[in-house]
Design a protein around this motif. Structure first.
Motif, PDB file in Angstrom:
ATOM      1  N   ALA A 149       0.857  -1.185   0.000  1.00  0.00           N
ATOM      2  CA  ALA A 149       0.000   0.000   0.000  1.00  0.00           C
ATOM      3  C   ALA A 149       0.895   1.238   0.000  1.00  0.00           C
ATOM      4  O   ALA A 149       1.611   1.482   0.976  1.00  0.00           O
ATOM      5  CB  ALA A 149      -0.924   0.006   1.208  1.00  0.00           C
ATOM      6  N   PRO A 150       0.907   2.027  -1.078  1.00  0.00           N
ATOM      7  CA  PRO A 150       1.718   3.244  -1.101  1.00  0.00           C
ATOM      8  C   PRO A 150       1.108   4.310  -0.194  1.00  0.00           C
ATOM      9  O   PRO A 150      -0.107   4.373  -0.027  1.00  0.00           O
ATOM     10  CB  PRO A 150       1.671   3.667  -2.570  1.00  0.00           C
ATOM     11  N   LYS A 151       1.969   5.148   0.367  1.00  0.00           N
ATOM     12  CA  LYS A 151       1.510   6.221   1.242  1.00  0.00           C
ATOM     13  C   LYS A 151       2.288   7.499   0.916  1.00  0.00           C
ATOM     14  O   LYS A 151       3.392   7.455   0.391  1.00  0.00           O
ATOM     15  CB  LYS A 151       1.715   5.860   2.717  1.00  0.00           C
ATOM     16  N   GLU A 166       6.368   8.182  -1.575  1.00  0.00           N
ATOM     17  CA  GLU A 166       7.187   8.609  -0.444  1.00  0.00           C
ATOM     18  C   GLU A 166       7.331   7.515   0.608  1.00  0.00           C
ATOM     19  O   GLU A 166       8.390   7.346   1.211  1.00  0.00           O
ATOM     20  CB  GLU A 166       6.557   9.859   0.178  1.00  0.00           C
ATOM     21  N   LYS A 167       6.267   6.754   0.807  1.00  0.00           N
ATOM     22  CA  LYS A 167       6.302   5.668   1.781  1.00  0.00           C
ATOM     23  C   LYS A 167       5.611   4.440   1.205  1.00  0.00           C
ATOM     24  O   LYS A 167       4.746   4.546   0.327  1.00  0.00           O
ATOM     25  CB  LYS A 167       5.629   6.076   3.094  1.00  0.00           C
ATOM     26  N   ASN A 203      10.789   6.283   1.913  1.00  0.00           N
ATOM     27  CA  ASN A 203      11.578   6.548   0.707  1.00  0.00           C
ATOM     28  C   ASN A 203      11.792   8.044   0.488  1.00  0.00           C
ATOM     29  O   ASN A 203      12.080   8.485  -0.629  1.00  0.00           O
ATOM     30  CB  ASN A 203      10.871   5.965  -0.514  1.00  0.00           C
ATOM     31  N   SER A 204      11.653   8.837   1.544  1.00  0.00           N
ATOM     32  CA  SER A 204      11.670  10.294   1.399  1.00  0.00           C
ATOM     33  C   SER A 204      13.043  10.849   1.022  1.00  0.00           C
ATOM     34  O   SER A 204      13.158  12.031   0.683  1.00  0.00           O
ATOM     35  CB  SER A 204      11.176  10.967   2.694  1.00  0.00           C
ATOM     36  N   TYR A 250      14.490   5.781  -4.049  1.00  0.00           N
ATOM     37  CA  TYR A 250      14.524   4.714  -3.047  1.00  0.00           C
ATOM     38  C   TYR A 250      13.201   3.964  -3.109  1.00  0.00           C
ATOM     39  O   TYR A 250      12.127   4.562  -3.261  1.00  0.00           O
ATOM     40  CB  TYR A 250      14.715   5.286  -1.641  1.00  0.00           C
ATOM     41  N   ARG A 251      13.293   2.642  -3.001  1.00  0.00           N
ATOM     42  CA  ARG A 251      12.113   1.799  -2.855  1.00  0.00           C
ATOM     43  C   ARG A 251      12.396   0.833  -1.717  1.00  0.00           C
ATOM     44  O   ARG A 251      13.433   0.183  -1.697  1.00  0.00           O
ATOM     45  CB  ARG A 251      11.793   1.042  -4.147  1.00  0.00           C
TER      46      ARG A 251
END
Length: 266
Positions: A120-122, A138-139, A158-159, A240-241
């Motif tokens: 789930a992307p955030k 981002e998350k 991943n910020s 970043y992942r």
């Protein structure tokens, strides 16, 4: 087999990995938040069925961004995953829903079949990728289930990702490349237009790496100038992942002709 399963099996035959368009995710309700779910747990359920019905005709609620033809809504409650509704299609001002009770015997279906990870992307979208569920966020919330029971949850930050002005604004990239070419080194091209294709890769630093020509000119001076200019780029994207550096490649075409010389030569 009941109508819902007949339709959903047909729609799930298209592999997500082959999609050339960003896909609308399912919906996940988790700890009071409503999130996109870049996984489709219903497909694992359909894969457990021994009977398959094949129908090449695409149904009316499929679309390029919704090849599976439905959007399921899930909820995690007491560490258990439940299917609570399935919408026909992904985009509609007046959505229609399948009758879960008639199909599953309950309006709230425990996802006992699901074993594996869901994503789930955030936060904000860092980079859009026009394919499947490949966009960067981002998350990332990764939930691991075993027979429908939540066994692990990890939220990745991943910020530290960075978007360069050169990918945000293509005009700035063109201007940088052509104003930094040493046109005095380039012979008179007359009516000829030479294209050189250079690949680069993002890295953990702001400077791109793995700079290579994949299709160049017979004139080595032109190839060398193309490489030199790309090496001058002061910054590039960093991605970043799951908190690890994600290296992504780009292909940059550079055109050498007299029109470019006239416009950009200093």
């Amino acid at each position: 087999m009941k109508r819902l399963l007949q339709i959903l099996i047909t729609l799930c035959l298209f592999p997500l990995s082959g999609f050339a368009t960003g896909q609308a995710g399912d919906v996940l309700i988790f700890k009071g938040d409503t999130l996109s779910l870049f996984s489709n747990p219903l497909e694992q359920y359909l894969d457990t069925k021994s009977e398959r019905i094949f129908n090449e005709k695409k149904l009316e609620w499929t679309s390029t961004a919704c090849y599976r033809g439905y959007r399921a809504t899930w909820e995690v409650s007491n560490d258990s995953l439940f299917l609570i509704k399935v919408q026909k299609g992904c985009y509609s001002e007046t959505p229609e829903y399948f009758d879960l009770k008639s199909e599953f015997g309950s309006e709230r279906v425990f996802a006992h079949w699901l074993t594996g990870k869901t994503l789930a992307p955030k936060g904000k979208k860092i980079h859009y990728v026009h394919s499947g569920y490949d966009s960067f966020y981002e998350k990332e919330l990764v939930l691991t289930f075993k027979s429908g029971i939540l066994s692990e949850q990890i939220e990745y930050d991943n910020s530290k990702s960075y978007k360069s002005i050169f990918t945000e604004n293509q005009d700035s990239l063109q201007t940088f490349i052509y104003t930094n070419i040493n046109w005095n080194k380039i012979p008179d091209l007359k009516d000829e237009s030479i294209k050189v294709f250079v690949t680069i890769q993002s890295s953990e630093s702001l400077k791109p790496d793995s700079i290579q020509i994949i299709r160049g000119s017979e004139n080595q001076l032109i190839n060398e100038e193309a490489i030199r200019v790309i090496e001058l780029l002061p910054e590039w994207d960093v991605y970043y992942r799951q908190e690890k550096v994600y290296r992504m490649k780009w292909t940059i075409p550079i055109i050498f002709n007299e029109e470019k010389r006239k416009k950009y030569a200093r």
